[in-house]
Every structure is written in C-alpha cells, then in structure tokens.
Design a protein around this motif. Structure first.
Motif, mmCIF file in Angstrom:
data_model
loop_
_atom_site.group_PDB
_atom_site.id
_atom_site.type_symbol
_atom_site.label_atom_id
_atom_site.label_comp_id
_atom_site.label_asym_id
_atom_site.label_seq_id
_atom_site.Cartn_x
_atom_site.Cartn_y
_atom_site.Cartn_z
ATOM 1 N N MET A 178 0.792 -1.218 0.052
ATOM 2 C CA MET A 178 -0.087 0.101 0.046
ATOM 3 C C MET A 178 0.865 1.209 0.005
ATOM 4 N N LEU A 179 1.370 1.376 -1.250
ATOM 5 C CA LEU A 179 2.433 2.574 -1.135
ATOM 6 C C LEU A 179 1.813 3.804 -0.814
ATOM 7 N N GLU A 180 0.947 4.039 -1.365
ATOM 8 C CA GLU A 180 0.181 5.550 -1.229
ATOM 9 C C GLU A 180 0.071 5.891 0.186
ATOM 10 N N LYS A 181 -0.614 4.980 1.075
ATOM 11 C CA LYS A 181 -0.765 5.049 2.402
ATOM 12 C C LYS A 181 0.428 5.131 3.052
ATOM 13 N N SER A 182 1.356 4.237 2.760
ATOM 14 C CA SER A 182 2.680 4.317 3.273
ATOM 15 C C SER A 182 3.566 5.606 3.191
ATOM 16 N N LEU A 183 3.467 6.345 1.729
ATOM 17 C CA LEU A 183 3.917 7.683 1.703
ATOM 18 C C LEU A 183 3.472 8.513 2.492
ATOM 19 N N ALA A 184 2.175 8.474 2.698
ATOM 20 C CA ALA A 184 1.276 9.656 3.473
ATOM 21 C C ALA A 184 1.893 9.419 4.934
ATOM 22 N N GLU A 185 2.004 8.115 5.307
ATOM 23 C CA GLU A 185 2.585 8.066 6.907
ATOM 24 C C GLU A 185 3.988 8.634 7.083
ATOM 25 N N GLU A 186 4.945 8.339 5.946
ATOM 26 C CA GLU A 186 6.091 8.772 6.271
ATOM 27 C C GLU A 186 6.275 10.082 6.158
ATOM 28 N N GLN A 187 5.370 10.853 5.343
ATOM 29 C CA GLN A 187 5.540 12.101 5.440
ATOM 30 C C GLN A 187 5.121 12.805 6.912
ATOM 31 N N VAL A 188 4.054 12.409 7.311
ATOM 32 C CA VAL A 188 3.788 12.728 8.798
ATOM 33 C C VAL A 188 4.651 12.236 9.706
ATOM 34 N N ALA A 189 5.565 11.299 9.494
ATOM 35 C CA ALA A 189 6.226 10.816 10.390
ATOM 36 C C ALA A 189 7.652 12.043 10.291
ATOM 37 N N GLU A 190 7.846 12.203 9.099
ATOM 38 C CA GLU A 190 8.933 13.376 8.997
ATOM 39 C C GLU A 190 8.724 14.627 9.643
ATOM 40 N N GLU A 191 7.361 14.884 9.245
ATOM 41 C CA GLU A 191 6.911 16.311 9.819
ATOM 42 C C GLU A 191 7.256 16.107 11.484
ATOM 43 N N THR A 192 6.813 15.093 12.042
ATOM 44 C CA THR A 192 6.649 14.920 13.470
ATOM 45 C C THR A 192 8.261 15.154 14.027
ATOM 46 N N LEU A 193 9.037 14.334 13.363
ATOM 47 C CA LEU A 193 10.557 14.286 13.693
ATOM 48 C C LEU A 193 11.144 15.914 13.573
ATOM 49 N N ALA A 194 10.706 16.447 12.650
ATOM 50 C CA ALA A 194 11.152 17.720 12.207
ATOM 51 C C ALA A 194 10.974 18.685 13.226
ATOM 52 N N LEU A 195 9.889 18.566 14.109
ATOM 53 C CA LEU A 195 9.116 19.438 15.010
ATOM 54 C C LEU A 195 9.895 18.968 16.239
ATOM 55 N N GLU A 196 10.371 17.892 16.446
ATOM 56 C CA GLU A 196 11.245 17.422 17.540
ATOM 57 C C GLU A 196 12.608 18.205 17.339
ATOM 58 N N ILE A 197 13.250 18.213 16.168
ATOM 59 C CA ILE A 197 14.484 18.558 15.878
ATOM 60 C C ILE A 197 14.456 20.236 16.152
ATOM 61 N N ASP A 198 13.234 20.977 15.707
ATOM 62 C CA ASP A 198 13.031 22.409 16.041
ATOM 63 C C ASP A 198 13.182 22.743 17.429
ATOM 64 N N ARG A 199 12.642 21.654 18.106
ATOM 65 C CA ARG A 199 12.465 21.916 19.765
ATOM 66 C C ARG A 199 13.791 21.800 20.277
ATOM 67 N N VAL A 200 14.906 20.944 19.755
ATOM 68 C CA VAL A 200 16.083 20.846 20.097
ATOM 69 C C VAL A 200 16.877 21.982 19.557
ATOM 70 N N GLU A 201 16.693 22.515 18.726
ATOM 71 C CA GLU A 201 17.327 23.823 18.096
ATOM 72 C C GLU A 201 17.110 24.852 19.033
ATOM 73 N N ARG A 202 15.934 25.131 19.338
ATOM 74 C CA ARG A 202 15.568 26.021 20.334
ATOM 75 C C ARG A 202 16.058 25.994 21.844
ATOM 76 N N LEU A 203 16.170 24.624 22.251
ATOM 77 C CA LEU A 203 16.759 24.452 23.604
ATOM 78 C C LEU A 203 18.236 24.604 23.477
ATOM 79 N N GLU A 204 18.997 24.264 22.531
ATOM 80 C CA GLU A 204 20.376 24.174 22.380
ATOM 81 C C GLU A 204 20.672 25.740 22.447
ATOM 82 N N GLY A 205 19.865 26.645 21.982
ATOM 83 C CA GLY A 205 20.177 28.203 21.926
ATOM 84 C C GLY A 205 20.127 28.580 23.310
ATOM 85 N N MET A 206 19.238 27.943 24.010
ATOM 86 C CA MET A 206 19.016 28.519 25.584
ATOM 87 C C MET A 206 19.935 27.906 26.573
#
Length: 211
Positions: A162-190
């Motif tokens: 089910m490639l379409e479903k897989s790609l959709a979940e992968e996109q949401v997963a990457e967006e979720t990880l990007a939010l965590e990376i953004d959190r880390v970058e903000r914390l690193e500055g402080m």
C-alpha cells in the motif's frame, strides 16, 4: 530521560494498523522496523535526552594512529563526539574546551597537551536491539514515540504493497521528527555551555610525504 516501553509502542502500532494482536512474523517485522528507525533518528540531531559525558584516559599510541595523546572511541563510550574538555563542563564552570581531531576512530589531542584524561561530550551509544525478548532493551526515548509509531506504520503499509498510504504516513512521521528537531535547536540556543578555550596547537601526528 522520559521513556516509553516497547509494549506501549507495540500497542499503539497494533491499534494504528487495525489489528488486535500481531502474529509472530508480524512482530518480528515490527521489531526490525522499530530498531532501524530508532538508529536512523538517533543521529538526526543533538538530542538533549541522549547526551552523555564520558571521562577517558589519553596516552601515546602507535597504531593505527601514531600520536602523543590519543584515545580510541569504542561502542561503550559515545557514538558521536560533540566536544572534548579538560573537566566535566556540566559540573565545573572552569572546564576548558580542548582542541582535538578525530582520526580513524581515535580522539587525538595536540602533541603539546598535558592532559592525562579528558571529558567527552557526545550522544549515547544506542542499544543493540529493542524488544521484549531476552537481552533486548525494553525502554525507548519518549520524545521519539510518535515518530516511531508513524514510521513503523509506514513500513508496514509499504511491505503490504500500500504505497500511497505508506508515503502519507512517512510524510507525517518526518514532519513529527522535524518538530522535535526544531525543539532541540531552540533548547540548544538557551542551554549553551559557557567554556574557556585553549589556542590551537599542532596535533601529535607526523605525516611523511614522499615523491
């Protein structure tokens, strides 16, 4: 570190794919996917939850690196080196950041260095395997929980064709990880470590060039 257990992750994954229980082969596939995704995410950022400080002794080495002051980084110390200090920078404000180079798996200090031991700041070495079996690690970093569930569901859909479903979940997963990376970058500055630094010196490595 806040943790989520393997069983909790498996329950969320099972619910997400719409089954009551995983077959033995399905759980093996889930474990493989989970461990692969953890290792991939481990080095995507300087996660504060995975940071560690390790004290190591330095000495002269001849092989595979010839240096006056060096120490090998192995699987029991740190995965990636972020900084080297003469004291624990999280416990001593007078800690000085040392000049160093990474050569063939060794931390090499300048030849003029008088240090006999160093404090290495880096990320922890990830466990070999996560799961609920003998010798497996049951506790995972909680900040990766949502990403891991989404990523494993993506792998599940992909394996099922089910490639379409897989790609959709992968996109949401990457967006979720990007939010965590953004959190880390903000914390690193402080939360930057205030340090003193030594001037750079020539490293204790002699290179012979022939023509």
């Amino acid at each position: 570190m806040r943790i989520v257990t393997y069983d909790q992750l498996k329950t969320r994954f099972t619910s997400a794919i719409g089954v009551d229980q995983l077959l033995a082969s399905e759980e093996t596939a889930f474990k493989n996917s989970l461990n692969d995704r953890v290792k991939g995410a481990w080095t995507r950022a300087k996660w504060p939850e995975l940071m560690t400080v390790v004290e190591l002794s330095v000495a002269a080495t001849t092989t595979p690196v010839a240096a006056d002051k060096a120490v090998q980084i192995d699987n029991s110390s740190v995965l990636d080196v972020f900084g080297v200090y003469d004291k624990n920078p999280y416990a001593d404000r007078t800690a000085i950041q040392l000049d160093y180079r990474l050569v063939n798996g060794y931390i090499v200090l300048p030849a003029e260095s008088s240090a006999t031991s160093i404090f290495v700041v880096g990320n922890q070495v990830p466990p070999s395997n996560y799961g609920d079996g003998v010798g497996e690690t049951t506790d995972l970093p909680r900040f990766l929980e949502r990403y891991l569930v989404l990523a494993c569901v993506s792998d599940w859909y992909k394996a099922d064709g089910m490639l379409e479903k897989s790609l959709a979940e992968e996109q949401v997963a990457e967006e979720t990880l990007a939010l965590e990376i953004d959190r880390v970058e903000r914390l690193e500055g402080m939360n930057k470590i205030t340090i003193q630094t030594y001037p750079s010196y020539t490293l204790g490595i002699s290179i012979l060039q022939t023509t």
